[in-house]
Design a protein around this motif. Structure first.
Motif, PDB file in Angstrom:
ATOM      1  N   ILE A 117       0.832  -1.198   0.000  1.00 35.09           N
ATOM      2  CA  ILE A 117       0.000   0.000   0.000  1.00 35.09           C
ATOM      3  C   ILE A 117       0.870   1.254   0.000  1.00 35.09           C
ATOM      4  N   ALA A 118       1.960   1.229   0.763  1.00 33.52           N
ATOM      5  CA  ALA A 118       2.839   2.399   0.842  1.00 33.52           C
ATOM      6  C   ALA A 118       3.531   2.684  -0.482  1.00 33.52           C
ATOM      7  N   SER A 119       3.664   1.660  -1.312  1.00 30.91           N
ATOM      8  CA  SER A 119       4.353   1.845  -2.593  1.00 30.91           C
ATOM      9  C   SER A 119       3.429   2.391  -3.671  1.00 30.91           C
ATOM     10  N   ILE A 120       2.118   2.471  -3.371  1.00 32.72           N
ATOM     11  CA  ILE A 120       1.178   3.007  -4.354  1.00 32.72           C
ATOM     12  C   ILE A 120       1.461   4.480  -4.570  1.00 32.72           C
ATOM     13  N   LYS A 121       1.501   4.895  -5.821  1.00 27.97           N
ATOM     14  CA  LYS A 121       1.823   6.282  -6.135  1.00 27.97           C
ATOM     15  C   LYS A 121       0.670   7.202  -5.764  1.00 27.97           C
ATOM     16  N   ASN A 122       0.982   8.482  -5.721  1.00 29.85           N
ATOM     17  CA  ASN A 122       0.036   9.490  -5.269  1.00 29.85           C
ATOM     18  C   ASN A 122      -1.232   9.516  -6.108  1.00 29.85           C
ATOM     19  N   ASP A 123      -1.133   9.172  -7.407  1.00 29.81           N
ATOM     20  CA  ASP A 123      -2.312   9.247  -8.253  1.00 29.81           C
ATOM     21  C   ASP A 123      -3.304   8.121  -7.994  1.00 29.81           C
ATOM     22  N   HIS A 124      -3.012   7.255  -7.019  1.00 31.93           N
ATOM     23  CA  HIS A 124      -3.951   6.212  -6.642  1.00 31.93           C
ATOM     24  C   HIS A 124      -4.765   6.609  -5.407  1.00 31.93           C
ATOM     25  N   LYS A 125      -4.600   7.846  -4.960  1.00 32.17           N
ATOM     26  CA  LYS A 125      -5.399   8.311  -3.833  1.00 32.17           C
ATOM     27  C   LYS A 125      -6.835   8.562  -4.279  1.00 32.17           C
ATOM     28  N   THR A 126      -7.767   8.332  -3.376  1.00 29.25           N
ATOM     29  CA  THR A 126      -9.162   8.644  -3.643  1.00 29.25           C
ATOM     30  C   THR A 126      -9.781   9.269  -2.400  1.00 29.25           C
ATOM     31  N   HIS A 127     -10.742  10.134  -2.613  1.00 32.62           N
ATOM     32  CA  HIS A 127     -11.458  10.695  -1.468  1.00 32.62           C
ATOM     33  C   HIS A 127     -12.794   9.988  -1.341  1.00 32.62           C
ATOM     34  N   VAL A 147     -15.684  -0.226   3.397  1.00 32.13           N
ATOM     35  CA  VAL A 147     -15.386   0.811   2.400  1.00 32.13           C
ATOM     36  C   VAL A 147     -13.926   0.737   1.976  1.00 32.13           C
ATOM     37  N   HIS A 148     -13.017   0.680   2.950  1.00 33.08           N
ATOM     38  CA  HIS A 148     -11.587   0.619   2.644  1.00 33.08           C
ATOM     39  C   HIS A 148     -11.232  -0.662   1.899  1.00 33.08           C
ATOM     40  N   GLU A 149     -11.887  -1.760   2.253  1.00 32.31           N
ATOM     41  CA  GLU A 149     -11.632  -3.032   1.569  1.00 32.31           C
ATOM     42  C   GLU A 149     -12.018  -2.934   0.095  1.00 32.31           C
ATOM     43  N   ALA A 150     -13.146  -2.300  -0.183  1.00 31.75           N
ATOM     44  CA  ALA A 150     -13.595  -2.148  -1.568  1.00 31.75           C
ATOM     45  C   ALA A 150     -12.667  -1.236  -2.355  1.00 31.75           C
ATOM     46  N   ILE A 151     -12.201  -0.166  -1.717  1.00 29.57           N
ATOM     47  CA  ILE A 151     -11.285   0.761  -2.389  1.00 29.57           C
ATOM     48  C   ILE A 151      -9.971   0.071  -2.721  1.00 29.57           C
ATOM     49  N   ASN A 152      -9.450  -0.687  -1.760  1.00 24.04           N
ATOM     50  CA  ASN A 152      -8.177  -1.381  -1.974  1.00 24.04           C
ATOM     51  C   ASN A 152      -8.278  -2.406  -3.100  1.00 24.04           C
ATOM     52  N   GLN A 153      -9.445  -3.018  -3.234  1.00 22.15           N
ATOM     53  CA  GLN A 153      -9.652  -3.983  -4.318  1.00 22.15           C
ATOM     54  C   GLN A 153      -9.405  -3.339  -5.674  1.00 22.15           C
ATOM     55  N   ASN A 154      -9.684  -2.043  -5.776  1.00 24.22           N
ATOM     56  CA  ASN A 154      -9.519  -1.331  -7.040  1.00 24.22           C
ATOM     57  C   ASN A 154      -8.168  -0.646  -7.156  1.00 24.22           C
ATOM     58  N   SER A 204      -7.561  20.387  -5.450  1.00 29.35           N
ATOM     59  CA  SER A 204      -8.809  19.803  -5.944  1.00 29.35           C
ATOM     60  C   SER A 204      -8.733  18.278  -5.916  1.00 29.35           C
ATOM     61  N   TYR A 205      -9.858  17.648  -5.610  1.00 31.92           N
ATOM     62  CA  TYR A 205      -9.913  16.195  -5.673  1.00 31.92           C
ATOM     63  C   TYR A 205      -9.829  15.755  -7.129  1.00 31.92           C
ATOM     64  N   THR A 206      -9.076  14.706  -7.373  1.00 28.43           N
ATOM     65  CA  THR A 206      -8.988  14.149  -8.721  1.00 28.43           C
ATOM     66  C   THR A 206      -9.729  12.818  -8.826  1.00 28.43           C
ATOM     67  N   HIS A 207     -10.093  12.236  -7.678  1.00 31.26           N
ATOM     68  CA  HIS A 207     -10.782  10.939  -7.702  1.00 31.26           C
ATOM     69  C   HIS A 207     -11.681  10.830  -6.488  1.00 31.26           C
ATOM     70  N   LEU A 208     -12.945  10.450  -6.726  1.00 30.23           N
ATOM     71  CA  LEU A 208     -13.900  10.239  -5.640  1.00 30.23           C
ATOM     72  C   LEU A 208     -14.367   8.787  -5.647  1.00 30.23           C
ATOM     73  N   SER A 209     -14.538   8.202  -4.463  1.00 30.12           N
ATOM     74  CA  SER A 209     -15.155   6.894  -4.314  1.00 30.12           C
ATOM     75  C   SER A 209     -16.464   7.094  -3.554  1.00 30.12           C
ATOM     76  N   ILE A 210     -17.582   6.737  -4.183  1.00 26.94           N
ATOM     77  CA  ILE A 210     -18.897   7.054  -3.628  1.00 26.94           C
ATOM     78  C   ILE A 210     -19.584   5.789  -3.122  1.00 26.94           C
ATOM     79  N   PHE A 211     -20.063   5.864  -1.864  1.00 28.76           N
ATOM     80  CA  PHE A 211     -20.807   4.772  -1.233  1.00 28.76           C
ATOM     81  C   PHE A 211     -22.127   5.368  -0.744  1.00 28.76           C
ATOM     82  N   GLY A 212     -23.233   4.921  -1.325  1.00 31.14           N
ATOM     83  CA  GLY A 212     -24.504   5.536  -0.973  1.00 31.14           C
ATOM     84  C   GLY A 212     -25.594   4.542  -0.620  1.00 31.14           C
TER      85      GLY A 212
END
Length: 364
Positions: A117-127, A147-154, A204-212
Protein backbone atom coordinates in the motif's frame (compact mmCIF):
# COMPACT_ATOMS: atom_id res chain seq x y z
CA UNK A 1 10.83 -21.83 43.59
CA UNK A 2 12.80 -20.21 40.73
CA UNK A 3 12.55 -16.49 40.26
CA UNK A 4 10.67 -15.38 37.11
CA UNK A 5 13.02 -14.11 34.42
CA UNK A 6 12.55 -10.37 33.76
CA UNK A 7 11.65 -9.28 30.24
CA UNK A 8 14.67 -7.75 28.48
CA UNK A 9 14.17 -4.15 27.30
CA UNK A 10 13.60 -3.76 23.56
CA UNK A 11 16.02 -1.14 22.13
CA UNK A 12 14.35 2.11 21.03
CA UNK A 13 15.55 1.83 17.40
CA UNK A 14 14.01 -1.64 17.19
CA UNK A 15 10.72 -0.40 18.61
CA UNK A 16 10.56 2.49 16.11
CA UNK A 17 11.35 0.16 13.21
CA UNK A 18 8.64 -2.28 14.34
CA UNK A 19 6.10 0.54 14.54
CA UNK A 20 7.04 1.64 11.03
CA UNK A 21 6.83 -1.87 9.56
CA UNK A 22 3.41 -2.38 11.17
CA UNK A 23 2.17 1.12 10.20
CA UNK A 24 1.00 1.60 13.78
CA UNK A 25 -1.57 -1.22 13.57
CA UNK A 26 -2.05 -4.57 15.28
CA UNK A 27 -0.35 -7.33 13.29
CA UNK A 28 -2.67 -10.10 14.45
CA UNK A 29 -4.52 -11.62 11.49
CA UNK A 30 -7.08 -9.11 10.08
CA UNK A 31 -7.17 -7.04 13.28
CA UNK A 32 -5.48 -3.85 11.99
CA UNK A 33 -6.50 -1.98 15.14
CA UNK A 34 -4.91 1.48 15.14
CA UNK A 35 -2.59 1.58 18.15
CA UNK A 36 -1.93 5.30 18.48
CA UNK A 37 -5.54 6.40 19.00
CA UNK A 38 -8.55 5.13 20.94
CA UNK A 39 -11.42 4.39 18.54
CA UNK A 40 -14.05 5.43 21.09
CA UNK A 41 -12.70 8.68 22.54
CA UNK A 42 -10.44 9.47 19.55
CA UNK A 43 -7.74 10.45 22.05
CA UNK A 44 -4.16 9.66 21.06
CA UNK A 45 -2.00 7.40 23.20
CA UNK A 46 0.45 4.52 22.82
CA UNK A 47 -1.88 1.52 23.05
CA UNK A 48 0.52 -1.01 21.53
CA UNK A 49 2.02 -4.13 23.04
CA UNK A 50 5.26 -5.57 21.72
CA UNK A 51 4.68 -9.30 21.73
CA UNK A 52 7.28 -12.03 21.40
CA UNK A 53 6.60 -14.82 18.93
CA UNK A 54 9.16 -17.09 20.58
CA UNK A 55 9.09 -16.08 24.25
CA UNK A 56 12.16 -14.34 25.70
CA UNK A 57 12.17 -17.07 28.35
CA UNK A 58 12.36 -20.81 27.52
CA UNK A 59 9.48 -21.29 29.97
CA UNK A 60 7.24 -18.75 28.19
CA UNK A 61 4.78 -19.17 25.32
CA UNK A 62 6.50 -20.91 22.40
CA UNK A 63 9.75 -20.66 24.40
CA UNK A 64 12.84 -22.62 23.40
CA UNK A 65 16.06 -23.27 25.30
CA UNK A 66 18.17 -22.20 22.31
CA UNK A 67 16.03 -19.70 20.38
CA UNK A 68 14.60 -17.71 23.30
CA UNK A 69 17.84 -15.92 24.29
CA UNK A 70 18.90 -15.48 20.66
CA UNK A 71 15.61 -13.90 19.53
CA UNK A 72 14.69 -11.90 22.63
CA UNK A 73 15.45 -8.55 20.94
CA UNK A 74 15.27 -9.62 17.28
CA UNK A 75 12.70 -7.56 15.32
CA UNK A 76 11.87 -10.63 13.23
CA UNK A 77 10.59 -12.25 16.43
CA UNK A 78 8.49 -9.27 17.54
CA UNK A 79 4.89 -8.37 16.71
CA UNK A 80 3.11 -5.09 17.31
CA UNK A 81 -0.25 -6.02 18.79
CA UNK A 82 -3.24 -4.55 20.56
CA UNK A 83 -3.80 -5.44 24.21
CA UNK A 84 -6.50 -8.00 23.38
CA UNK A 85 -4.39 -10.05 20.98
CA UNK A 86 -1.24 -9.72 23.08
CA UNK A 87 -3.21 -11.44 25.84
CA UNK A 88 -4.80 -14.07 23.59
CA UNK A 89 -1.64 -15.36 21.90
CA UNK A 90 0.12 -15.73 25.27
CA UNK A 91 -2.73 -17.33 27.24
CA UNK A 92 -1.56 -20.73 28.49
CA UNK A 93 -4.68 -22.48 27.25
CA UNK A 94 -4.46 -20.87 23.79
CA UNK A 95 -0.74 -21.09 23.00
CA UNK A 96 -1.26 -24.31 21.05
CA UNK A 97 -3.68 -22.41 18.77
CA UNK A 98 -1.00 -19.86 17.91
CA UNK A 99 2.25 -21.68 17.09
CA UNK A 100 5.38 -19.91 15.95
CA UNK A 101 4.80 -20.53 12.24
CA UNK A 102 1.29 -19.09 12.32
CA UNK A 103 2.33 -15.88 14.11
CA UNK A 104 5.25 -15.43 11.71
CA UNK A 105 2.74 -15.74 8.87
CA UNK A 106 0.49 -13.06 10.42
CA UNK A 107 3.49 -10.73 10.82
CA UNK A 108 4.81 -11.36 7.31
CA UNK A 109 1.44 -10.84 5.58
CA UNK A 110 0.73 -7.65 7.52
CA UNK A 111 4.14 -6.12 6.72
CA UNK A 112 3.88 -7.12 3.05
CA UNK A 113 0.47 -5.45 2.86
CA UNK A 114 1.84 -2.26 4.43
CA UNK A 115 4.73 -2.20 1.94
CA UNK A 116 2.38 -2.78 -0.99
CA UNK A 117 0.00 0.00 0.00
CA UNK A 118 2.84 2.40 0.84
CA UNK A 119 4.35 1.85 -2.59
CA UNK A 120 1.18 3.01 -4.35
CA UNK A 121 1.82 6.28 -6.14
CA UNK A 122 0.04 9.49 -5.27
CA UNK A 123 -2.31 9.25 -8.25
CA UNK A 124 -3.95 6.21 -6.64
CA UNK A 125 -5.40 8.31 -3.83
CA UNK A 126 -9.16 8.64 -3.64
CA UNK A 127 -11.46 10.70 -1.47
CA UNK A 128 -14.35 8.78 0.10
CA UNK A 129 -17.86 10.23 -0.07
CA UNK A 130 -20.50 8.46 2.04
CA UNK A 131 -24.16 9.28 1.50
CA UNK A 132 -27.02 7.81 3.51
CA UNK A 133 -29.67 7.94 6.20
CA UNK A 134 -28.73 9.27 9.65
CA UNK A 135 -25.13 8.09 9.33
CA UNK A 136 -23.93 10.28 12.16
CA UNK A 137 -26.43 8.70 14.56
CA UNK A 138 -26.12 5.11 13.31
CA UNK A 139 -22.52 3.98 13.21
CA UNK A 140 -22.28 0.91 11.05
CA UNK A 141 -24.94 1.85 8.49
CA UNK A 142 -21.99 1.97 6.10
CA UNK A 143 -19.02 0.12 7.59
CA UNK A 144 -15.84 2.14 6.97
CA UNK A 145 -13.73 -1.03 7.10
CA UNK A 146 -15.80 -2.49 4.24
CA UNK A 147 -15.39 0.81 2.40
CA UNK A 148 -11.59 0.62 2.64
CA UNK A 149 -11.63 -3.03 1.57
CA UNK A 150 -13.59 -2.15 -1.57
CA UNK A 151 -11.29 0.76 -2.39
CA UNK A 152 -8.18 -1.38 -1.97
CA UNK A 153 -9.65 -3.98 -4.32
CA UNK A 154 -9.52 -1.33 -7.04
CA UNK A 155 -5.92 -0.37 -6.31
CA UNK A 156 -6.74 2.88 -4.48
CA UNK A 157 -6.36 4.05 -0.92
CA UNK A 158 -8.17 6.82 0.99
CA UNK A 159 -6.52 10.23 1.15
CA UNK A 160 -7.84 10.82 4.67
CA UNK A 161 -8.87 8.93 7.80
CA UNK A 162 -12.21 10.73 7.71
CA UNK A 163 -14.58 10.44 4.72
CA UNK A 164 -16.88 13.25 3.66
CA UNK A 165 -20.38 12.43 4.91
CA UNK A 166 -23.68 13.65 3.48
CA UNK A 167 -26.23 12.61 6.08
CA UNK A 168 -29.59 12.50 4.33
CA UNK A 169 -32.73 13.50 6.23
CA UNK A 170 -30.95 14.86 9.30
CA UNK A 171 -34.00 17.13 9.58
CA UNK A 172 -36.18 14.04 10.32
CA UNK A 173 -38.78 14.58 7.62
CA UNK A 174 -40.86 11.88 5.96
CA UNK A 175 -40.39 11.28 2.24
CA UNK A 176 -44.12 11.90 1.66
CA UNK A 177 -43.56 15.48 2.82
CA UNK A 178 -42.83 17.83 -0.10
CA UNK A 179 -40.31 19.68 2.05
CA UNK A 180 -38.29 16.44 2.40
CA UNK A 181 -37.14 16.54 -1.23
CA UNK A 182 -36.49 20.27 -1.27
CA UNK A 183 -34.47 20.18 1.96
CA UNK A 184 -32.36 17.20 0.94
CA UNK A 185 -31.64 18.31 -2.61
CA UNK A 186 -30.61 21.68 -1.20
CA UNK A 187 -28.32 19.93 1.28
CA UNK A 188 -26.78 17.72 -1.41
CA UNK A 189 -26.18 20.69 -3.70
CA UNK A 190 -24.50 22.64 -0.90
CA UNK A 191 -22.40 19.71 0.36
CA UNK A 192 -21.19 18.72 -3.10
CA UNK A 193 -20.31 22.34 -3.92
CA UNK A 194 -18.33 22.65 -0.70
CA UNK A 195 -16.67 19.27 -1.27
CA UNK A 196 -15.47 20.09 -4.78
CA UNK A 197 -14.58 23.70 -3.96
CA UNK A 198 -12.73 22.84 -0.74
CA UNK A 199 -10.84 19.85 -2.06
CA UNK A 200 -8.07 18.28 -0.02
CA UNK A 201 -6.05 20.91 1.83
CA UNK A 202 -6.49 23.40 -0.98
CA UNK A 203 -5.90 20.86 -3.76
CA UNK A 204 -8.81 19.80 -5.94
CA UNK A 205 -9.91 16.20 -5.67
CA UNK A 206 -8.99 14.15 -8.72
CA UNK A 207 -10.78 10.94 -7.70
CA UNK A 208 -13.90 10.24 -5.64
CA UNK A 209 -15.16 6.89 -4.31
CA UNK A 210 -18.90 7.05 -3.63
CA UNK A 211 -20.81 4.77 -1.23
CA UNK A 212 -24.50 5.54 -0.97
CA UNK A 213 -27.61 4.17 0.73
CA UNK A 214 -30.40 6.66 0.15
CA UNK A 215 -33.60 7.16 -1.89
CA UNK A 216 -32.94 6.64 -5.60
CA UNK A 217 -34.04 10.16 -6.70
CA UNK A 218 -31.60 11.74 -4.23
CA UNK A 219 -28.73 9.54 -5.40
CA UNK A 220 -29.53 10.54 -8.99
CA UNK A 221 -29.49 14.18 -7.93
CA UNK A 222 -26.15 13.60 -6.19
CA UNK A 223 -24.69 12.15 -9.38
CA UNK A 224 -25.99 15.11 -11.39
CA UNK A 225 -24.36 17.59 -8.99
CA UNK A 226 -21.00 15.79 -9.16
CA UNK A 227 -21.13 15.36 -12.94
CA UNK A 228 -18.30 14.01 -15.03
CA UNK A 229 -15.60 16.60 -14.31
CA UNK A 230 -14.01 14.48 -11.56
CA UNK A 231 -13.04 10.82 -12.00
CA UNK A 232 -15.54 8.85 -9.92
CA UNK A 233 -15.81 5.23 -8.78
CA UNK A 234 -19.32 4.34 -7.62
CA UNK A 235 -19.76 1.26 -5.42
CA UNK A 236 -22.83 -0.87 -4.86
CA UNK A 237 -23.94 -2.61 -1.66
CA UNK A 238 -24.35 -6.33 -2.37
CA UNK A 239 -27.23 -7.65 -0.31
CA UNK A 240 -26.45 -11.38 -0.15
CA UNK A 241 -22.77 -11.13 0.86
CA UNK A 242 -23.32 -7.79 2.65
CA UNK A 243 -20.26 -5.97 1.33
CA UNK A 244 -19.24 -3.51 -1.40
CA UNK A 245 -16.77 -5.71 -3.29
CA UNK A 246 -17.24 -6.18 -7.01
CA UNK A 247 -17.23 -9.82 -8.05
CA UNK A 248 -14.93 -11.10 -10.80
CA UNK A 249 -17.43 -12.92 -12.99
CA UNK A 250 -15.83 -15.66 -15.10
CA UNK A 251 -17.86 -14.95 -18.22
CA UNK A 252 -19.83 -11.75 -18.73
CA UNK A 253 -19.99 -11.92 -22.53
CA UNK A 254 -23.58 -13.21 -22.47
CA UNK A 255 -24.88 -10.48 -20.13
CA UNK A 256 -26.76 -7.79 -22.02
CA UNK A 257 -29.37 -5.14 -21.30
CA UNK A 258 -32.59 -5.33 -23.32
CA UNK A 259 -33.71 -2.03 -24.83
CA UNK A 260 -37.29 -1.64 -26.07
CA UNK A 261 -37.74 1.45 -28.26
CA UNK A 262 -40.93 3.34 -29.17
CA UNK A 263 -41.55 5.17 -32.43
CA UNK A 264 -40.59 8.83 -32.03
CA UNK A 265 -40.65 11.91 -34.23
CA UNK A 266 -39.75 15.58 -33.94
CA UNK A 267 -43.26 16.33 -32.66
CA UNK A 268 -42.89 14.05 -29.63
CA UNK A 269 -43.16 16.25 -26.54
CA UNK A 270 -43.17 13.62 -23.79
CA UNK A 271 -41.34 10.31 -23.36
CA UNK A 272 -41.23 7.79 -20.52
CA UNK A 273 -37.97 6.04 -19.66
CA UNK A 274 -38.56 2.81 -17.75
CA UNK A 275 -35.51 1.35 -15.95
CA UNK A 276 -36.72 -2.09 -14.83
CA UNK A 277 -33.55 -3.58 -13.36
CA UNK A 278 -34.04 -4.23 -9.64
CA UNK A 279 -37.73 -4.85 -10.19
CA UNK A 280 -40.29 -4.74 -12.99
CA UNK A 281 -42.19 -1.52 -13.63
CA UNK A 282 -45.29 -2.37 -15.69
CA UNK A 283 -46.56 -0.16 -18.49
CA UNK A 284 -49.92 0.04 -16.74
CA UNK A 285 -48.23 1.64 -13.70
CA UNK A 286 -46.63 4.27 -15.91
CA UNK A 287 -49.90 4.95 -17.74
CA UNK A 288 -51.67 5.37 -14.40
CA UNK A 289 -49.24 8.14 -13.49
CA UNK A 290 -48.79 10.06 -16.74
CA UNK A 291 -51.11 8.49 -19.31
CA UNK A 292 -50.15 6.55 -22.41
CA UNK A 293 -46.99 8.02 -23.97
CA UNK A 294 -44.04 6.57 -25.96
CA UNK A 295 -41.85 4.56 -23.58
CA UNK A 296 -38.24 3.47 -23.73
CA UNK A 297 -37.48 0.48 -21.50
CA UNK A 298 -34.06 -0.68 -20.33
CA UNK A 299 -34.33 -4.03 -18.58
CA UNK A 300 -32.82 -7.49 -18.09
CA UNK A 301 -34.45 -10.92 -18.55
CA UNK A 302 -35.29 -11.34 -14.86
CA UNK A 303 -35.14 -8.03 -12.97
CA UNK A 304 -33.86 -8.56 -9.41
CA UNK A 305 -32.09 -6.69 -6.62
CA UNK A 306 -28.84 -8.65 -6.80
CA UNK A 307 -28.04 -8.56 -10.53
CA UNK A 308 -25.38 -5.79 -10.30
CA UNK A 309 -22.55 -8.05 -9.13
CA UNK A 310 -19.71 -6.90 -11.35
CA UNK A 311 -18.22 -3.57 -12.33
CA UNK A 312 -18.57 -4.56 -15.99
CA UNK A 313 -22.36 -4.70 -15.65
CA UNK A 314 -22.35 -1.13 -14.37
CA UNK A 315 -20.14 0.00 -17.26
CA UNK A 316 -22.43 -1.71 -19.77
CA UNK A 317 -25.45 0.05 -18.27
CA UNK A 318 -23.75 3.44 -18.60
CA UNK A 319 -23.18 2.82 -22.31
CA UNK A 320 -26.81 1.80 -22.90
CA UNK A 321 -28.26 4.69 -20.84
CA UNK A 322 -26.07 7.21 -22.67
CA UNK A 323 -27.17 5.76 -26.03
CA UNK A 324 -30.87 6.02 -25.13
CA UNK A 325 -30.55 9.64 -23.98
CA UNK A 326 -28.74 10.48 -27.22
CA UNK A 327 -31.52 8.90 -29.29
CA UNK A 328 -34.21 10.83 -27.41
CA UNK A 329 -32.19 14.03 -27.81
CA UNK A 330 -31.94 13.60 -31.58
CA UNK A 331 -35.44 12.19 -32.27
CA UNK A 332 -37.85 14.29 -30.18
CA UNK A 333 -38.93 17.91 -30.08
CA UNK A 334 -36.49 20.35 -28.52
CA UNK A 335 -38.85 20.91 -25.59
CA UNK A 336 -39.57 17.21 -25.05
CA UNK A 337 -39.77 16.12 -21.42
CA UNK A 338 -38.51 12.73 -20.13
CA UNK A 339 -40.44 11.03 -17.32
CA UNK A 340 -37.99 8.69 -15.60
CA UNK A 341 -39.22 5.59 -13.74
CA UNK A 342 -36.23 3.93 -12.00
CA UNK A 343 -36.17 0.56 -10.26
CA UNK A 344 -32.39 0.42 -10.03
CA UNK A 345 -29.48 -0.33 -7.63
CA UNK A 346 -27.85 2.61 -5.85
CA UNK A 347 -24.73 2.63 -8.05
CA UNK A 348 -26.86 2.81 -11.20
CA UNK A 349 -28.80 5.73 -9.69
CA UNK A 350 -25.64 7.77 -9.09
CA UNK A 351 -24.29 7.00 -12.56
CA UNK A 352 -27.62 8.01 -14.17
CA UNK A 353 -27.26 11.43 -12.60
CA UNK A 354 -23.65 11.76 -13.73
CA UNK A 355 -24.49 10.86 -17.34
CA UNK A 356 -27.30 13.41 -17.69
CA UNK A 357 -26.00 16.57 -19.42
CA UNK A 358 -27.77 19.60 -17.91
CA UNK A 359 -27.55 21.71 -21.10
CA UNK A 360 -27.80 19.02 -23.80
CA UNK A 361 -30.30 16.47 -22.49
CA UNK A 362 -34.04 16.97 -22.29
CA UNK A 363 -35.77 18.04 -19.09
CA UNK A 364 -36.07 14.99 -16.84
Amino acid sequence: MSKKQPRPPIPEPTQRKLWAKAAGMCQFDSCNEILYRDNLTRKESNLAKISHIVAFSPDGPRGDIVKSPLLAKDINNLMLTCGVHAKIIDDNDKVKDYPEDLLLKYKREHEERVRRIASIKNDHKTHVLVVGFNILERAGVIDINQVHEAINQNGHYPDSDEPTIIDINACVLRDDNATYWAKNTEQIQSDVYNLIKRGNKGNSYTHLSIFGLAPIPLLMYLGKQIGDIITVEVFNRHRIVENWLWQNMEDESDFQYDVHKPILDRNTKSVALNLSLSNTIHQSEIAQKIGSIPTYTITIPSPNRTFLKSKLRLEKFKEVFHMVLSEIRSSCADDCKIHLFPAVPVAVAVECGRIILPKADKEI
